[in-house]
Design an enzyme around this catalytic site. Sequence first.
Site, PDB file in Angstrom:
ATOM      1  N   GLU A   1       1.078  -0.929   0.183  1.00  0.00           N
ATOM      2  CA  GLU A   1      -0.422  -0.100   0.096  1.00  0.00           C
ATOM      3  C   GLU A   1       0.749   1.170  -0.524  1.00  0.00           C
ATOM      4  O   GLU A   1       1.936   0.926   0.203  1.00  0.00           O
ATOM      5  CB  GLU A   1      -0.694   0.633   1.272  1.00  0.00           C
TER       6      GLU A   1
ATOM      7  N   HIS B   1      -9.125  10.290   4.083  1.00  0.00           N
ATOM      8  CA  HIS B   1      -8.950   8.734   2.611  1.00  0.00           C
ATOM      9  C   HIS B   1      -8.811   9.678   1.813  1.00  0.00           C
ATOM     10  O   HIS B   1      -9.974   9.754   1.678  1.00  0.00           O
ATOM     11  CB  HIS B   1      -9.481   7.447   3.401  1.00  0.00           C
TER      12      HIS B   1
ATOM     13  N   ARG C   1      -0.865   9.089   1.895  1.00  0.00           N
ATOM     14  CA  ARG C   1      -2.058   9.260   2.296  1.00  0.00           C
ATOM     15  C   ARG C   1      -2.505  10.691   2.164  1.00  0.00           C
ATOM     16  O   ARG C   1      -3.023  11.187   1.416  1.00  0.00           O
ATOM     17  CB  ARG C   1      -3.379   8.690   3.305  1.00  0.00           C
TER      18      ARG C   1
ATOM     19  N   ARG D   1       0.025   8.646   9.885  1.00  0.00           N
ATOM     20  CA  ARG D   1      -0.538   6.780   9.700  1.00  0.00           C
ATOM     21  C   ARG D   1      -0.151   6.410   8.648  1.00  0.00           C
ATOM     22  O   ARG D   1      -0.989   6.800   7.342  1.00  0.00           O
ATOM     23  CB  ARG D   1      -1.734   6.748  10.400  1.00  0.00           C
TER      24      ARG D   1
ATOM     25  N   HIS E   1     -11.169   9.633   7.763  1.00  0.00           N
ATOM     26  CA  HIS E   1     -10.803   8.549   7.916  1.00  0.00           C
ATOM     27  C   HIS E   1     -10.495   8.563   9.568  1.00  0.00           C
ATOM     28  O   HIS E   1     -10.225   6.988   9.582  1.00  0.00           O
ATOM     29  CB  HIS E   1     -10.371   7.914   6.737  1.00  0.00           C
TER      30      HIS E   1
END
Length: 530
Positions: A115, A243, A290, A386, A351
């Site tokens: 990811e 997100h 992100r 994160r 998110h």
Amino acid sequence: MVYKYDYLVIGSGIAGMSFALKAAARGGRVAVICKSSLEEANTYFAQGGVASVTDLEVDNFEKHIHDTMVAGDWLSDPAAVEKVVREAPARIADLVEWGVGFDRRPDGTFDLHREGGHSEFRILHHADNTGAEIQRSLVERIRSNPSIDIFENHFAVEIITQHHLGKIVSRRTPDITCYGAYILDGDSGKVDTFLSRVTVMATGGVGAVYTTTTNPLIATGDGIAMVYRAKGTVKDMEFIQFHPTALYHPGDRPSFLITEAMRGYGAVLRNLDGAEFMHKYDPRLSLAPRDIVARAIDSEMKLNGTDHVFLDVTHKDPDETRRHFPNIYEKCLSLGIDITRDMIPVAPCAHYLCGGIAVDLNGESSIRRLYAIGECSRTGLHGGNRLASNSLIEAAVYADAAASHAARNIRAYDLRDDVPEWNDSGTVHPEEMVLITQSVKEVNQIMGYYVGIVRSDLRLKRAWNRLDILYDETEKLFKASKPSRELCELRNIINVAYLIMRQAMERKESRGLHYTVDYPHPKTPLQDKP
């Protein structure tokens, strides 16, 4: 009614249930408080997976540590990062033992995904509904454990400290201690007293503070608000992760998440004209962290006057796409979107919270005998942002640490017998529920308009002034009313919104997820160190 337990766990996601299982295994009596059902938690909605170094032929702990520090904009606590990364494989083993069925290759090894922000394939998953698989497995274990009592449809109103014993408590009090919590029984409407030797906050995130969120609407920041009101330390609330790719379908709340694993699989972001755009923002393209991707999409939407962009996976093998992402495929198909042929409309939405209740390496907060684990805690792992799929493993690691630490100390903690029962004499039930629901909408609008992906001093000040009015109105209503879940949740989201705004105003720089036009980021996206 008064209940007495060794451990009181407030929340039923991976953090709360992991702690409960480990505490029960050490001989304690455990109560698990769920504001709705045991199954409903943020964990259930996690699609992507769990990050852990498992393939040592190509990966190692140092790479995972470095990826985490880079994603966190070097604001992460190195000790917390080291702890989570190195203990992750053991906690994966716990989950497997509890019945979690991570996907595997034909040779029996884990089928790993990659990811955004990860330098290697290290994401364990169960199709595209990993959280639901974890929740299912843990719920089965919890329900069959005779040492764990489950209280569904119960809502924590306040934690019990010296304040409730008539003592003056301030943020400078060195030994604030938690003795349990006042819990609202949703069926009877009564507030019961739960006394405990150890109390654990595992109440999840704050997504419901915003109008558009991937979180279940129970994510109202209850634990953070309670600890703040009890004078506990709360940190890094300005770091709200949006997100980048929630399914754009107006009216859905919560929004359906299009996992980051799809971009790792090869999906490409495009504007409404079909043109790629990530090359304008970061050389890592769609696999950038992100915060960068969310701001890039936000910028494209504003430049083009649109309310979404597209995520394109049509160039991949259709059968492979359906196999990897069966739930996303079915959800989109139900809306007339065949992701093997049609691009997916997506937009950023709230998110994940990287801050929360400040805890040490044992998961213990600044309030004695009170632990915080999972998304409501600020361990220091995430820093300013994160890294994808680090949250579920953080919850498992700190649940284990907290259970071990609490078990070593619990016999030194007495159950208080001088705690007064909840006093709501002279109060009445609110006559007009519309006052509460309208105030919730106002908070959501304030946060969305002024405290979103891009911020400014002017926007934050305007939000502060508007929230101040709602705060005064709600506190007066709370003091005059019998507690209800709806009123308590409103009070909590106002407290949480205040903390996000205040800590955003205090950070005079753009860093990680906090981006303000008044203090532009001084570093290039790929710079590894400050």
